[in-house]
Each structure stands twice: as structure tokens, then as C-alpha cells.
Design an enzyme around this catalytic site. Structure first.
Site, PDB file in Angstrom:
ATOM      1  N   GLY A  17      27.858  47.522  42.192  1.00  0.00           N
ATOM      2  CA  GLY A  17      28.953  48.028  43.134  1.00  0.00           C
ATOM      3  C   GLY A  17      29.009  49.232  43.640  1.00  0.00           C
ATOM      4  N   PHE A 119      46.828  37.190  40.840  1.00  0.00           N
ATOM      5  CA  PHE A 119      45.793  37.492  39.664  1.00  0.00           C
ATOM      6  C   PHE A 119      46.905  38.111  38.764  1.00  0.00           C
ATOM      7  CE2 PHE A 119      41.340  37.969  38.605  1.00  0.00           C
ATOM      8  CZ  PHE A 119      40.696  37.233  39.470  1.00  0.00           C
ATOM      9  N   GLN A 240      38.628  45.373  26.968  1.00  0.00           N
ATOM     10  CA  GLN A 240      39.364  44.152  27.318  1.00  0.00           C
ATOM     11  C   GLN A 240      38.697  42.878  26.812  1.00  0.00           C
ATOM     12  OE1 GLN A 240      39.576  42.997  31.706  1.00  0.00           O
ATOM     13  NE2 GLN A 240      42.016  43.831  31.147  1.00  0.00           N
ATOM     14  N   HIS A 242      38.661  39.086  27.649  1.00  0.00           N
ATOM     15  CA  HIS A 242      39.143  38.355  28.645  1.00  0.00           C
ATOM     16  C   HIS A 242      39.560  36.874  27.996  1.00  0.00           C
ATOM     17  CE1 HIS A 242      39.431  35.939  32.339  1.00  0.00           C
ATOM     18  NE2 HIS A 242      39.081  36.840  33.017  1.00  0.00           N
ATOM     19  N   LEU A 252      32.186  33.633  31.545  1.00  0.00           N
ATOM     20  CA  LEU A 252      33.398  33.751  32.132  1.00  0.00           C
ATOM     21  C   LEU A 252      34.156  32.679  33.076  1.00  0.00           C
ATOM     22  CD1 LEU A 252      35.780  35.923  32.291  1.00  0.00           C
ATOM     23  CD2 LEU A 252      34.819  36.100  34.531  1.00  0.00           C
ATOM     24  N   GLU A 255      40.058  34.638  35.973  1.00  0.00           N
ATOM     25  CA  GLU A 255      41.516  34.477  36.101  1.00  0.00           C
ATOM     26  C   GLU A 255      41.873  33.678  37.516  1.00  0.00           C
ATOM     27  OE1 GLU A 255      42.919  37.966  34.270  1.00  0.00           O
ATOM     28  OE2 GLU A 255      44.273  38.024  36.153  1.00  0.00           O
ATOM     29  N   ARG A 286      45.986  40.580  30.602  1.00  0.00           N
ATOM     30  CA  ARG A 286      45.058  39.960  29.947  1.00  0.00           C
ATOM     31  C   ARG A 286      45.176  40.214  28.598  1.00  0.00           C
ATOM     32  NH1 ARG A 286      39.583  40.969  33.781  1.00  0.00           N
ATOM     33  NH2 ARG A 286      40.210  39.291  35.422  1.00  0.00           N
ATOM     34  N   HIS A 353      35.144  41.607  27.504  1.00  0.00           N
ATOM     35  CA  HIS A 353      34.735  41.372  28.982  1.00  0.00           C
ATOM     36  C   HIS A 353      34.570  42.850  29.572  1.00  0.00           C
ATOM     37  CE1 HIS A 353      35.092  39.625  32.878  1.00  0.00           C
ATOM     38  NE2 HIS A 353      35.963  40.260  33.004  1.00  0.00           N
ATOM     39  N   ARG A 393      42.954  46.998  31.830  1.00  0.00           N
ATOM     40  CA  ARG A 393      42.591  46.803  33.101  1.00  0.00           C
ATOM     41  C   ARG A 393      43.337  45.498  33.772  1.00  0.00           C
ATOM     42  NH1 ARG A 393      38.678  43.977  36.469  1.00  0.00           N
ATOM     43  NH2 ARG A 393      37.544  43.139  34.482  1.00  0.00           N
ATOM     44  N   SER A 398      38.891  46.276  39.148  1.00  0.00           N
ATOM     45  CA  SER A 398      37.430  46.820  38.970  1.00  0.00           C
ATOM     46  C   SER A 398      36.762  46.943  40.026  1.00  0.00           C
ATOM     47  CB  SER A 398      36.581  46.027  37.852  1.00  0.00           C
ATOM     48  OG  SER A 398      35.244  46.742  37.684  1.00  0.00           O
ATOM     49  N   LEU A 399      36.471  45.640  40.696  1.00  0.00           N
ATOM     50  CA  LEU A 399      35.902  45.824  42.033  1.00  0.00           C
ATOM     51  C   LEU A 399      36.201  46.927  43.116  1.00  0.00           C
ATOM     52  CD1 LEU A 399      34.767  42.155  42.794  1.00  0.00           C
ATOM     53  CD2 LEU A 399      33.470  43.838  41.657  1.00  0.00           C
TER      54      LEU A 399
END
Ligand SMILES: Cc1cc2nc3c(=O)[nH]c(=O)nc-3n(C[C@H](O)[C@H](O)[C@H](O)COP(=O)(O)OP(=O)(O)OC[C@H]3O[C@@H](n4cnc5c(N)ncnc54)[C@H](O)[C@@H]3O)c2cc1C
Length: 590
Positions: A17, A119, A240, A242, A252, A255, A286, A353, A393, A398-399
Site C-alpha cells: 500500500g 475498532f 504489537q 494481535h 489473523l 478485530e 490491542r 502482528h 498502534r 496502519s492502512l
């Protein structure tokens, strides 16, 4: 020198991305842009992102970028830089709508606006109650995002080099970056990519741990290359875990499942998060949820014959919701846990994660060392540390980070490239020769260590000594062990190269990067004697001055690890936002 040299305005390592968002900006500005990737662009790890991308669009209920900023600073346990966090949260609605216009197939509300789900850690009105902020394309948001960005890049004439592995950064005698040395993975041909500006967008390094949600390609290559080129690594102790990896498999479970109403239960069937986070419950951040799960397991309330996991229960949800909003999760659960979540709860454990640390940048995407930008060098995405995630985070940030900093780094590169002379300078050969020598060492090594043995020693050491809970003696021993693993890595061999497939060479080169990430992590974690965000030490005491073990007096600062001598330096956290007041320090609770 005999090595071919290709010339570009910009070279980007990584087609996830971050890399593709940056490439689009550069190519659309008319610059000749090369993007190198170890895998086909749409197979980059962003493809695995499930739950969503955050933006305070307020499509389902009232929301505001300032609330998003507050949640991100709090989520970071105040280690995030507040200028960068304000920049990211203000830009969020803009970059998400831009992505929609690039063709991203977001889920829709009945009125046609982008669908948003709650979230962990995302709240309304400065921490009051969960808010719907994650913009989602079912549970395949990253997949949809990568395809939209790839197609736009093809239209913009971005030059893709697929299955090319960057080996090393090239810097001249003044430290200016000139591009990278790279290898075509199929043929082992080595080529120099020389450019006016270079961006690393190589993603994370979750493969330093034995149990990880990360793909096998997530070996921290950009981080290793930067470290070898003398760039320090920031806040590498913060990883992190997850909460919901499928027990035994690590895959995964987003969430978003808890966002849609999923509940975590222990062996007594108790919704235990009510005790740990009375307000946010299963949607606490998290690090908080992961620690609660490990505590339940350690205190004997785990599930299964070995009492080694807890359960994620969605059996109370309407099967229609599961089929339409979480189809990929149902498939993962059936395939990897042998459980249809419509009928029975999913067994889950915390799994490595995401890395919060990385190559130090400012919010313009410029790599910064000792307060000065490294000329011609930029980083974005998971390999960079802007630092917006600090010590922990928030999911879906992140995205967002990829979109915001992919774009801002490209804008900085465009300005930088405009100021450069038309012709590229003479190539600095010393770094190129060092890189070639690294490959030649591998080809000549005999009687050495098998790559597999060295890598599993590395992963076992990290898992045992630097996991969800950290202990002083374990960390000290971990530092010694990881330095021993470094000796093994220096002697890896790939066997008879006329007989082995070239992936053996690639795996050995990746291991050179994993070891840099592992050393930086262990040494930084051993030095930080407080608990903050995802870094939790047993010996950091919960006192009035150090609530939850967080010691702002001594440790409200970023770690910088230098490969040279495993040296550590520290730099202050930027507590000054761009336009609003500082989000003042508080004890974190959900
Ligand atoms: C299972 C899973 C689900 C997630 N879900 C979410 C979510 O819902 N929302 C959210 O915000 N975040 C989520 N995340 C986190 C997020 O997906 C990642 O942090 C993010 O996608 C990383 O993007 P990137 O562009 O930095 O790197 P990546 O997408 O990992 O891309 C890295 C690129 O670098 C290339 N590369 C690496 N090394 C080299 C080299 N040496 N030479 C050439 N190319 C190289 C790779 O080929 C690849 O193209 C999730 C993560 C996981 C693991």
C-alpha cells in the site's frame, strides 16, 4: 565494475500500500518511477489486511479528526509524535475519499456513503464510547486497496520490477542516497537502480518471531538495508501482539470480528474483558486485550486440553451478518481451526502482528538522523517510524499510515527531484562492491550453518525472550543469545549452487536483514526498564509515580539503535501538535 546500471527519477522498494500510493503520486507527476517488489504487487502483504482503514468520515454517527487524534495519542501510550499524529488524522478523510475515487470498492451504507465499523481503541468525544471509524470492504480491505492502487499505477505508467530483491542501499561519501543494488530473483542477475530519490516501503519484519500473522516475505529487508547503511532504527522494542491469531496456526482473525459484536470468553464462558476494560471491553486497544488473554491463560482459565487459548464467540450473531461482513474469517476459521464460527467459538491466542518502530522519518516521509534529513532517502509504511503509532498502534491506523505517508513522502520526493541537476552524479562504488561481496560470501561458504537452523534459532530466541510479557533476566539472556545467532548468520551456507533452487540464496539474504531487526529489538527492549504500550516488563512496578509501570520522568523518549557497536541513543517525543493543544499525559485505561 561490469554491473548494469539503470537510471530513474525515483526508485521505490516495495509494492504494498505505501509503495504503490507513493508511486502513483510520482508517476502522475510525470516522473520516471521504478517499483521493485519481491512478489507480484497485489500479493504484497497489504493484501492480508482485513478489517478496515480509519477516517473520521462520520458516515454512521458523529466523528471528528481531533477525537481520532486523541485516540491515537492515547493508543500510542503517549510515545507517538503529536505533530505527525495530527497530520495523519486530519488527512485521513481526504486520502480515503481519494482512494474511493481511485476505484476502491468500499462496502456501502443504504444512503451510498462508505460503510464504517467500530475498532479497538477508536472512541467518540475524547474516549467516551466506541465509534464507527473503520472504512471497510468486507473483511478484505487490503486486497481491495492493493488492486485499486495497482490498476491506477498501470495507467500512470509506473515501471514495475516484479520478483526483484533490493540488496543494499547506495550512499556516497557525503551520505547522500543514490539508489539500491538489486537482484533479479529468478536469474540472480545483479543490477544497480540509480535514482535522484529513493523510497523504502518494504513492510514489516514479523518473521523475527516464531508465531506471527505476517507473510514469509516480511523479513525486514528495508530495515536491515538501512541499518547496514548507518541509519539508526527507532523504537524497535515495540511490537504489537494481535489478540486474535488462530491458536496453533497464527493466522489473523480481524478485530473487525469484535467490532461486529464478537466476544472473548475464558474456560468458564466468562466475558473476561469486562474485568480488564469495563468501558471498551472487547474493543480495548490491542496491547490491553493481549495481556488480559495471556493473564487468563497463565492463571489457569485457558481453554482446550492444554488450557492454552481463549475463545472468540460470534455464535450469537445473525449468520447473515457473518456471511456478508466476515466471509473470509469464516473461511479461515473452518480451514485453520476446523470450526464453523456460526456454530462454535474460534480458539485464539495473541500472535506477533505489527512493528511500531522502524526507519526514523518526519511526517514528510524524509528519513531523519540527528535532526537532519538524509538527502535523497525516504521511508513510508510499516518499515518507517513517523512516529504515529508510538508504543502501540490502533487497528486500521496502519492502512491509513500507508495512504497518508505514501502520499506525503512522494510529494517531498517530487520537490527534492525538482531541485536536482538533470544528470545523475557519478555512482559511489564502495557500497555496490560491499553488496556484491555479501552475495559472493554466500556462494563461497562451505562447512557453514544451514539457513533454516540459523533462522529458527533466531525466531525461537525472540519468541521466548521478547514476547507479550518481558522479564529482566530473560531479556539479558536474550541479548547474549541473539548475538550468538548473529555469529551463525555470518556463516550461513546455501549448499551447492548448481543444485539448489535460487530461493535458498534469497532466504539467506533475507536472514541478513532479520538478524538486524532482531538485534535492534532485543537490545532496545533490554534497555527500556519501564512498561509502555506493547512493551511490558515484569520488573516495572505500578506505583503512583509510575502508573502501570510507565515511567514518564525517565522514559518519555524514543530509542535509536545504531548497528555500529549496538549503540543506543535517545531523542525526545514531539508533544507539540501542528495546530491544536498538546494531548496531555494521562494514565491509560479503557
Ligand atoms: C493479517 C493482517 C491483517 C491486517 N489488517 C489490517 C487492517 O485491517 N487495517 C490496518 O490498518 N492494518 C492492518 N494490518 C497491517 C497492515 O496490513 C500492514 O501494516 C500494511 O499493509 C503494510 O503495508 P506496507 O506497504 O508498509 O508493506 P507491505 O504491504 O508488506 O509491502 C511490502 C512490499 O515490499 C516488498 N519488499 C520487501 N522487501 C523487499 C526487497 N528486499 N526488495 C524488493 N521488494 C521488497 C514486498 O515485495 C512488498 O511489495 C494487517 C496486517 C496483517 C498481517
Amino acid at each position: 565494475m561490469g554491473i548494469p546500471v539503470r537510471h530513474f527519477d525515483a526508485v521505490i522498494v516495495g509494492a504494498g500500500g505505501a509503495g504503490m500510493r507513493a508511486a502513483l503520486q510520482l508517476s502522475e507527476a510525470g516522473l520516471k518511477t521504478a517499483v521493485l517488489s519481491k512478489v507480484f504487487p497485489t500479493r504484497s502483504h497489504t493484501v492480508a489486511a482485513q478489517g478496515g482503514v480509519s477516517a473520521s468520515l462520520g458516515n454512521s454517527e458523529e466523528d471528528h479528526w481531533h477525537w481520532h487524534m486523541y485516540d491515537t495519542v492515547k493508543g500510542s501510550d503517549w510515545l507517538g509524535d503529536q505533530d505527525a499524529i495530527e497530520f495523519m488524522c486530519r488527512e485521513a478523510p481526504k486520502v480515503v475519499v481519494e482512494l474511493e475515487h481511485f476505484g476502491m470498492p468500499f462496502d456501502r451504507n443504504a444512503d451510498g456513503t462508505i460503510y464504517q465499523r467500530p475498532f479497538g481503541g477508536h472512541m467518540s468525544n475524547f474516549g467516551e464510547k466506541p465509534v464507527r471509524r473503520a472504512c471497510a470492504a468486507a473483511d478484505r480491505t487490503g486486497h481491495a486497496m492493493l488492486h485499486a492502487l495497482y490498476q491506477r499505477n498501470v495507467r500512470a505508467n509506473t515501471h514495475f520490477f516484479v520478483e526483484w530483491m533490493a540488496l543494499d542501499l547506495i550512499r556516497d561519501a557525503e551520505g547522500r542516497v543514490q539508489g539500491v543494488v538489486a537482484m533479479e530473483m529468478e536469474t540472480s542477475e545483479i543490477v544497480v537502480f540509480q535514482a535522484k530519490a529513493t523510497l523504502f516501503a518494504t513492510g514489516g519484519a514479523g518473521r523475527i518471531f516464531a508465531s506471527s500473522t505476517n507473510a514469509f516475505i516480511n523479513t525486514g529487508d528495508g530495515i536491515g538495508m538501512a541499518a547496514r547503511a548507518g541509519i539508526p532504527l527507532e523504537d524497535m522494542e515495540f511490537w504489537q501482539f494481535h489478540p486474535t491469531g488462530v491458536a496453533g496456526a497464527g493466522v489473523l482473525i480481524t478485530e473487525g470480528v469484535r467490532g461486529e459484536g464478537g466476544i472473548l470468553r475464558n474456560s468458564a464462558g466468562e466475558r473476561f474483558m469486562e474485568r480488564y476494560a469495563p468501558n471498551a471491553k472487547d474493543l480495548a486497544s490491542r496491547d490491553v486485550v493481549s495481556r488480559a488473554m495471556v493473564t487468563e491463560i497463565n492463571e489457569g482459565r485457558g481453554c482446550g486440553p492444554n488450557k492454552d487459548h481463549v475463545l472468540l464467540d460470534i455464535t450469537h450473531l445473525d449468520p447473515e451478518v457473518i456471511m456478508s461482513k466476515l466471509p473470509g474469517i469464516r473461511e479461515i476459521s473452518i480451514k485453520f481451526a476446523g470450526v464453523d464460527p456460526i456454530k462454535a467459538p474460534i480458539p485464539v491466542v495473541p500472535t506477533c502482528h505489527y512493528q511500531m518502530g522502524g526507519i526514523p522519518t518526519n511526517y514528510h516521509g524524509e528519513v531523519v538522523v540527528h535532526g537532519e534529513p538524509v538527502q535523497g532517502f525516504y521511508a513510508a509504511g510499516e518499515c518507517a517510524c513517523a512516529s504515529v503509532h508510538g508504543a502501540n498502534r490502533l487497528g486500521t491506523n496502519s492502512l491509513l499510515d500507508l495512504l497518508v505517508f505514501g502520499k506525503s513522502s512522494a510529494n517531498s520526493m517530487i520537490e527534492f527531484i525538482k531541485r536536482q541537476p538533470e544528470d545523475l552524479p557519478a555512482l559511489a562504488l564502495a557500497d555496490v562492491e560491499r553488496s556484491v561481496a555479501r552475495v559472493e560470501r554466500l556462494d563461497k561458504q562451505t562447512g557453514g550453518v544451514q539457513v533454516n537452523d540459523a533462522r529458527s534459532a533466531l525466531q525461537r530466541t525472540m519468541q521466548a525472550h521478547c514476547g507479550v510479557f518481558r522479564f529482566k533476566d530473560m531479556l539479558e539472556e536474550g541479548v547474549k543469545k541473539i548475538l550468538e545467532v548473529e555469529q551463525m548468520v555470518a556463516r550461513t551456507e546455501i549448499g551447492d549452487k548448481s543444485k539448489v533452487f535460487n530461493t535458498a540464496r534469497i532466504e539467506a539474504l533475507e536472514l541478513d536483514n532479520l538478524i538486524e531487526v532482531a538485534k535492534a529489538t532485543m537490545i532496545s527492549a533490554n534497555a527500556r526498564t519501564e512498561s509502555r504500550g506493547a512493551h511490558v516488563r515484569d520488573d516495572a512496578k505500578d506505583t503512583e509515580e509510575t502508573p502501570n509501570g510507565r515511567d514518564d520522568k525517565n522514559w518519555l523518549k524514543h530509542t535509536l539503535w545504531f548497528r555500529d557497536g549496538n549503540r543506543l541513543e535517545y531523542k525526545p517525543v514531539n508533544l507539540k501538535p501542528l495546530t491544536v493543544d498538546t494531548i496531555a499525559l494521562k494514565t491509560r485505561s479503557y
